[in-house]
Enzyme design. Structure first.
Site, PDB file in Angstrom:
ATOM      1  N   ASP A  41       0.850  -1.196   0.000  1.00 10.74           N
ATOM      2  CA  ASP A  41       0.000   0.000   0.000  1.00 10.74           C
ATOM      3  C   ASP A  41       0.886   1.247   0.000  1.00 10.74           C
ATOM      4  O   ASP A  41       2.041   1.214   0.426  1.00 10.74           O
ATOM      5  CB  ASP A  41      -0.925   0.030   1.225  1.00 10.74           C
ATOM      6  CG  ASP A  41      -2.201   0.838   0.964  1.00 10.74           C
ATOM      7  OD1 ASP A  41      -3.261   0.209   0.747  1.00 10.74           O
ATOM      8  OD2 ASP A  41      -2.141   2.081   0.942  1.00 10.74           O
ATOM      9  N   ASP A  67       3.934   2.785  -4.158  1.00 10.73           N
ATOM     10  CA  ASP A  67       2.950   3.408  -5.041  1.00 10.73           C
ATOM     11  C   ASP A  67       2.896   2.546  -6.293  1.00 10.73           C
ATOM     12  O   ASP A  67       3.877   2.491  -7.051  1.00 10.73           O
ATOM     13  CB  ASP A  67       3.400   4.839  -5.366  1.00 10.73           C
ATOM     14  CG  ASP A  67       2.465   5.534  -6.345  1.00 10.73           C
ATOM     15  OD1 ASP A  67       1.603   4.854  -6.959  1.00 10.73           O
ATOM     16  OD2 ASP A  67       2.602   6.760  -6.515  1.00 10.73           O
ATOM     17  N   ASN A  94      -5.924  -4.954  -6.144  1.00  6.06           N
ATOM     18  CA  ASN A  94      -7.076  -4.331  -5.466  1.00  6.06           C
ATOM     19  C   ASN A  94      -6.943  -2.820  -5.325  1.00  6.06           C
ATOM     20  O   ASN A  94      -7.948  -2.113  -5.333  1.00  6.06           O
ATOM     21  CB  ASN A  94      -7.242  -4.973  -4.076  1.00  6.06           C
ATOM     22  CG  ASN A  94      -8.133  -4.151  -3.181  1.00  6.06           C
ATOM     23  OD1 ASN A  94      -9.356  -4.188  -3.293  1.00  6.06           O
ATOM     24  ND2 ASN A  94      -7.520  -3.357  -2.303  1.00  6.06           N
ATOM     25  N   TYR A 161     -12.981   6.547 -13.689  1.00  9.56           N
ATOM     26  CA  TYR A 161     -12.985   5.340 -12.843  1.00  9.56           C
ATOM     27  C   TYR A 161     -13.591   4.163 -13.615  1.00  9.56           C
ATOM     28  O   TYR A 161     -12.999   3.078 -13.684  1.00  9.56           O
ATOM     29  CB  TYR A 161     -13.779   5.617 -11.571  1.00  9.56           C
ATOM     30  CG  TYR A 161     -13.927   4.405 -10.680  1.00  9.56           C
ATOM     31  CD1 TYR A 161     -12.894   3.990  -9.850  1.00  9.56           C
ATOM     32  CD2 TYR A 161     -15.110   3.663 -10.679  1.00  9.56           C
ATOM     33  CE1 TYR A 161     -13.037   2.873  -9.032  1.00  9.56           C
ATOM     34  CE2 TYR A 161     -15.256   2.551  -9.863  1.00  9.56           C
ATOM     35  CZ  TYR A 161     -14.213   2.154  -9.049  1.00  9.56           C
ATOM     36  OH  TYR A 161     -14.352   1.045  -8.252  1.00  9.56           O
ATOM     37  N   LYS A 165     -11.707   0.636 -14.767  1.00  9.15           N
ATOM     38  CA  LYS A 165     -12.131  -0.689 -14.302  1.00  9.15           C
ATOM     39  C   LYS A 165     -12.499  -1.597 -15.472  1.00  9.15           C
ATOM     40  O   LYS A 165     -12.244  -2.806 -15.431  1.00  9.15           O
ATOM     41  CB  LYS A 165     -13.305  -0.558 -13.327  1.00  9.15           C
ATOM     42  CG  LYS A 165     -12.900   0.049 -11.992  1.00  9.15           C
ATOM     43  CD  LYS A 165     -11.922  -0.866 -11.245  1.00  9.15           C
ATOM     44  CE  LYS A 165     -11.539  -0.341  -9.891  1.00  9.15           C
ATOM     45  NZ  LYS A 165     -10.621  -1.215  -9.168  1.00  9.15           N
ATOM     46  N   THR A 196     -16.840   0.750   2.736  1.00 14.46           N
ATOM     47  CA  THR A 196     -15.410   0.881   3.054  1.00 14.46           C
ATOM     48  C   THR A 196     -15.096   2.362   3.269  1.00 14.46           C
ATOM     49  O   THR A 196     -15.933   3.223   2.945  1.00 14.46           O
ATOM     50  CB  THR A 196     -14.528   0.381   1.886  1.00 14.46           C
ATOM     51  OG1 THR A 196     -14.654   1.319   0.804  1.00 14.46           O
ATOM     52  CG2 THR A 196     -14.909  -1.009   1.418  1.00 14.46           C
TER      53      THR A 196
HETATM   54  N1  LIG Z   1     -15.973   0.317  -2.059  1.00 17.26           N
HETATM   55  C1  LIG Z   1     -16.701   0.142  -3.147  1.00 17.26           C
HETATM   56  O1  LIG Z   1     -17.889   0.470  -3.211  1.00 17.26           O
HETATM   57  C2  LIG Z   1     -16.086  -0.511  -4.365  1.00 17.26           C
HETATM   58  C3  LIG Z   1     -16.935  -0.951  -5.383  1.00 17.26           C
HETATM   59  C4  LIG Z   1     -16.378  -1.547  -6.500  1.00 17.26           C
HETATM   60  C5  LIG Z   1     -15.012  -1.673  -6.597  1.00 17.26           C
HETATM   61  N2  LIG Z   1     -14.206  -1.215  -5.606  1.00 17.26           N
HETATM   62  C6  LIG Z   1     -12.766  -1.334  -5.771  1.00 17.26           C
HETATM   63  O2  LIG Z   1     -12.229  -2.073  -4.703  1.00 17.26           O
HETATM   64  C7  LIG Z   1     -10.884  -1.647  -4.466  1.00 17.26           C
HETATM   65  C8  LIG Z   1     -10.713  -1.324  -2.999  1.00 17.26           C
HETATM   66  O3  LIG Z   1     -11.611  -0.295  -2.671  1.00 17.26           O
HETATM   67  P1  LIG Z   1     -11.969   0.124  -1.167  1.00 17.26           P
HETATM   68  O4  LIG Z   1     -13.380   0.516  -1.195  1.00 17.26           O
HETATM   69  O5  LIG Z   1     -11.485  -0.897  -0.233  1.00 17.26           O
HETATM   70  O6  LIG Z   1     -11.110   1.467  -1.061  1.00 17.26           O
HETATM   71  P2  LIG Z   1     -10.173   2.053   0.105  1.00 17.26           P
HETATM   72  O7  LIG Z   1      -9.972   3.477  -0.246  1.00 17.26           O
HETATM   73  O8  LIG Z   1     -10.728   1.712   1.433  1.00 17.26           O
HETATM   74  O9  LIG Z   1      -8.824   1.241  -0.088  1.00 17.26           O
HETATM   75  C9  LIG Z   1      -8.028   1.436  -1.234  1.00 17.26           C
HETATM   76  C10 LIG Z   1      -6.575   1.215  -0.835  1.00 17.26           C
HETATM   77  O10 LIG Z   1      -5.760   1.417  -1.992  1.00 17.26           O
HETATM   78  C11 LIG Z   1      -4.611   2.158  -1.588  1.00 17.26           C
HETATM   79  N3  LIG Z   1      -4.022   2.867  -2.716  1.00 17.26           N
HETATM   80  C12 LIG Z   1      -4.542   3.936  -3.381  1.00 17.26           C
HETATM   81  N4  LIG Z   1      -3.681   4.362  -4.310  1.00 17.26           N
HETATM   82  C13 LIG Z   1      -2.587   3.571  -4.239  1.00 17.26           C
HETATM   83  C14 LIG Z   1      -1.353   3.519  -4.926  1.00 17.26           C
HETATM   84  N5  LIG Z   1      -1.055   4.403  -5.883  1.00 17.26           N
HETATM   85  N6  LIG Z   1      -0.466   2.564  -4.607  1.00 17.26           N
HETATM   86  C15 LIG Z   1      -0.733   1.676  -3.601  1.00 17.26           C
HETATM   87  N7  LIG Z   1      -1.880   1.685  -2.899  1.00 17.26           N
HETATM   88  C16 LIG Z   1      -2.796   2.617  -3.217  1.00 17.26           C
HETATM   89  C17 LIG Z   1      -5.141   3.112  -0.536  1.00 17.26           C
HETATM   90  O11 LIG Z   1      -4.091   3.650   0.277  1.00 17.26           O
HETATM   91  C18 LIG Z   1      -6.103   2.228   0.216  1.00 17.26           C
HETATM   92  O12 LIG Z   1      -5.455   1.552   1.284  1.00 17.26           O
HETATM   93  C19 LIG Z   1     -10.647  -0.445  -5.383  1.00 17.26           C
HETATM   94  O13 LIG Z   1      -9.978  -0.857  -6.545  1.00 17.26           O
HETATM   95  C20 LIG Z   1     -12.053  -0.001  -5.723  1.00 17.26           C
HETATM   96  O14 LIG Z   1     -12.113   0.651  -6.953  1.00 17.26           O
HETATM   97  C21 LIG Z   1     -14.713  -0.629  -4.473  1.00 17.26           C
END
Ligand SMILES: NC(=O)c1ccc[n+]([C@@H]2O[C@H](COP(=O)([O-])OP(=O)(O)OC[C@H]3O[C@@H](n4cnc5c(N)ncnc54)[C@H](O)[C@@H]3O)[C@@H](O)[C@H]2O)c1
Length: 254
Positions: A41, A67, A94, A161, A165, A196
């Protein structure tokens, strides 16, 4: 009677975005199921917290600050994982960002940032992991966390976004074909709105409106996604590749 073996025993996994939300739930569930987990992360302190939870279950875990849009950091993170655990079997792409923005408000800079993290980041991770995943053969797995928005176009989220995806999920389908001769499987999970820190930052009214549209009557939980990731990573899913598993409460049924 034979004792139940943990489904991911002796497997080594990388989970990106493991410091929060869905990634944290996947990393922790993998640890519970016996995997050694590299928690990657950009937020190193929170990634270390995830790793610490996993160690408390008695599994091995490593936090790596990275990153994923930076090719050198990605290569170093994959190398550090293999150095620590001796092998790599499972990559979960993820990490992602999801700025809420109307189409005509998206700047080129913001477009590029979303694509760089959500799509290019996963591409870089896959390329760096590839030699190890090939070596893992029938234990090799890539699991991409896509999105309903990448299947149908988003409602609340930005077009950048949704496009990122869609790209990620078709990358998964192509890699499924590329890696099938090695026995490595590649699958996508497509969640809808999940509770989340990412969505908790959205306006309450937006979340309530989205929730009302979900036939099963609730938002997703990170654990809903993590259970599917464990299944796809396990031997039970060795004949599933190129698939997208919808975890969306019935919001999109194809
Ligand atoms: N929460 C939702 O409703 C939802 C729905 C569909 C898809 N998703 C996808 O699920 C995944 C996780 O989402 P979440 O809701 O847990 O989000 P979140 O924001 O809680 O977690 C995302 C994590 O990614 C890390 N991150 C961001 N940019 C980064 C980078 N450049 N390098 C390394 N780490 C990085 C962040 O620090 C964070 O810990 C994402 O890809 C999101 O698009 C989420």
């Amino acid at each position: 009677m034979q004792a139940q073996r943990k489904p991911l025993a002796e497997r080594v996994a990388i989970v990106t975005g493991a410091a929060s939300g869905i990634g944290r739930a996947i990393a922790q569930q993998f640890g519970c199921c016996g995997a050694s987990v590299a928690c990657i992360d950009i937020h190193s302190k929170a990634a270390e917290e995830t790793a610490q939870h996993i160690r408390e279950y008695g599994a091995k875990a490593l936090a790596i600050s990275c990153d994923i849009s930076d090719p050198e950091m990605v290569k170093n993170a994959v190398d550090a994982t293999v150095q620590q655990f001796g092998q790599l079997h499972i990559l979960v792409n993820n990490a992602g960002i999801s700025p809420l923005c109307a189409f005509d408000q998206i700047t080129l800079e913001e477009w590029n940032r979303v694509i760089a993290i959500n799509l290019t980041g996963a591409f870089l991770m896959c390329q760096a992991a590839l030699p190890y995943l090939r070596r893992a053969g029938v234990c090799g797995r890539i699991i991409n966390i896509g999105s309903l928005a990448g299947q149908t176009g988003g409602i609340a989220v930005g077009a950048h976004y949704s496009a990122s995806k869609a790209g990620l999920m078709v990358l998964g389908k192509q890699l499924a074909k590329t890696l099938a001769p090695y026995g490595v499987t590649v699958n996508n999970i497509a969640p809808a709105t999940t509770d989340t820190p990412l969505t908790q930052a959205w306006p309450k009214a937006t979340l309530q409106a989205l929730c009302k549209q979900i036939p099963l009557g609730r938002l997703g939980k990170p654990e809903d996604i993590a259970e599917v990731a464990v299944f796809l990573a396990s031997d039970s899913a060795s004949f599933i590749t190129g698939a997208t598993i919808n975890v969306n409460g019935g919001l999109f049924i194809d």
